[in-house]
Scaffold this active site. Structure first.
Site, PDB file in Angstrom:
ATOM      1  NE  ARG A   2     -42.316  18.083 -14.859  1.00 21.40           N
ATOM      2  CZ  ARG A   2     -42.312  18.945 -15.824  1.00 21.40           C
ATOM      3  NH1 ARG A   2     -42.192  18.330 -16.958  1.00 21.40           N
ATOM      4  NH2 ARG A   2     -42.718  20.156 -15.731  1.00 21.40           N
TER       5      ARG A   2
ATOM      6  CB  THR B 265     -37.039   6.540 -16.658  1.00 28.42           C
ATOM      7  OG1 THR B 265     -37.391   5.783 -15.445  1.00 28.42           O
ATOM      8  CG2 THR B 265     -37.250   5.671 -17.865  1.00 28.42           C
ATOM      9  CB  ALA B 266     -36.526  10.318 -19.836  1.00 27.06           C
ATOM     10  CB  ALA B 267     -31.920  11.826 -16.634  1.00 30.67           C
ATOM     11  N   GLY B 268     -31.068  11.162 -19.469  1.00 32.92           N
ATOM     12  CA  GLY B 268     -30.088  11.051 -20.346  1.00 32.92           C
ATOM     13  C   GLY B 268     -30.746  11.631 -21.452  1.00 32.92           C
ATOM     14  CG  ASP B 269     -33.255   9.065 -23.460  1.00 35.77           C
ATOM     15  OD1 ASP B 269     -32.273   8.766 -24.063  1.00 35.77           O
ATOM     16  OD2 ASP B 269     -34.375   8.151 -23.029  1.00 35.77           O
TER      17      ASP B 269
END
Length: 302
Positions: free
Chosen positions: A287, A250-254
């Site tokens: 995670r 979900t937040a890999a790019g961020d």
């Protein structure tokens, strides 16, 4: 303390459902779990930059509701300057409905809420924050007119401007490119920006070069498990990703972008800042959740 990085963008409450797989149209699945967590691409990137060593300020908008209060408190607990977070009294706080399957892939629907109320007038009121910063980061989860104004203001002030064109729906306004120092799309976003297929490294390079020709100083095209392509007017370099078992992307790019910005803000080379962002993203995908998955700088040193 003056911020190194100002993030202009979205704050969402993430409503996360984990299920065995993504459903087909019209299908009902039994899910594993449901959780809520602070999110929004802007807030995620602000948290990532702060946890990875930068002094950060956030400019955004939330609703006058419990979600808005929670999101603002969450940023303050990360040490993020929230003077630029405005409360819109007549709209709800933005939300993201996120479905994550057992392979760590996700499908996301966002409702803008307060994010849709962020205007150029609010940016103008926060110009002292922009003037103090080294880098300004924007995405596309707030009104496009506001993003364009943010990029132009950052450029006029001599700041390094980073645009994460997400969620992309088509080409960017042509006049934006001259204001963008680092354009950071993923494969699908690069395809939407250029109208070209981006399904392998060769196609990724062609698309990235088109974006550089349009005026972006550098393009960092993120490729998931295949790493990242760094393209300038006269060079192209592939940065492979660390192989990990993904739990939730979900937040890999961020996380990557926040780490990259933190690295630039402390004076690292572009290549070293890319490596910092990739190292952080490799931990984040192992995670669950968006902001809960983002590591600290101390974790990277272990």
């Amino acid at each position: 303390m003056h911020p190194d990085v100002v993030v202009i963008g979205s704050l969402n409450m993430d409503l996360v459902v984990r299920a065995p797989r993504l459903p087909k149209g019209g299908e009902t699945l039994a899910g594993h779990t449901f959780t809520t967590a602070p999110g929004g691409k802007g807030a995620n990137q602000a948290v990532a930059a702060a946890r990875l060593g930068a002094r950060v300020a956030m400019i955004g908008c939330v609703g006058a509701d419990p979600y808005g209060d929670f999101l603002t408190r969450s940023l303050l607990q990360e040490g993020i300057d929230c003077r630029g977070v405005w409360v819109a009294p007549e709209v709800p706080t933005g939300i993201a409905s996120i479905l994550v399957d057992d392979q760590g892939q996700n499908a996301i629907v966002i409702v803008a809420g307060g994010n849709g109320e962020l205007s150029a007038a609010q940016l103008q009121a926060q110009e002292p924050l922009l003037d103090q910063a080294k880098l300004v980061i924007a995405q596309l989860e707030v009104p496009l007119a506001t993003v364009g104004d943010a990029l132009a203001r950052a450029h006029a002030l001599g700041k390094t401007a980073i645009l994460n064109p997400a969620p992309a729906t088509g080409p960017l306004p042509a006049e934006w490119y001259a204001h963008i120092d680092y354009l950071v799309p993923n494969e699908s976003e690069a395809s939407l920006l250029t109208g070209l297929p981006v399904e392998n490294l060769e196609q990724a390079e062609v698309a990235a070069r088109q974006l550089v020709t349009a005026g972006a100083r550098q393009v960092l095209l993120t490729l998931g498990s295949q790493g990242l392509l760094q393209v300038t007017a006269d060079s192209c370099r592939h940065h492979p990703a660390t192989a990990v078992k993904a739990v939730d992307t979900t937040a890999a790019g961020d996380t990557f972008l926040g780490g990259f910005a933190a690295g630039l803000a402390e004076g690292l080379s572009v290549e070293a800042a890319i490596a910092l962002g990739q190292q952080a993203a490799a931990i984040a995908v192992t995670r669950p959740g968006a902001q809960p998955s983002i590591p600290t700088r101390q974790e990277l040193a272990r």
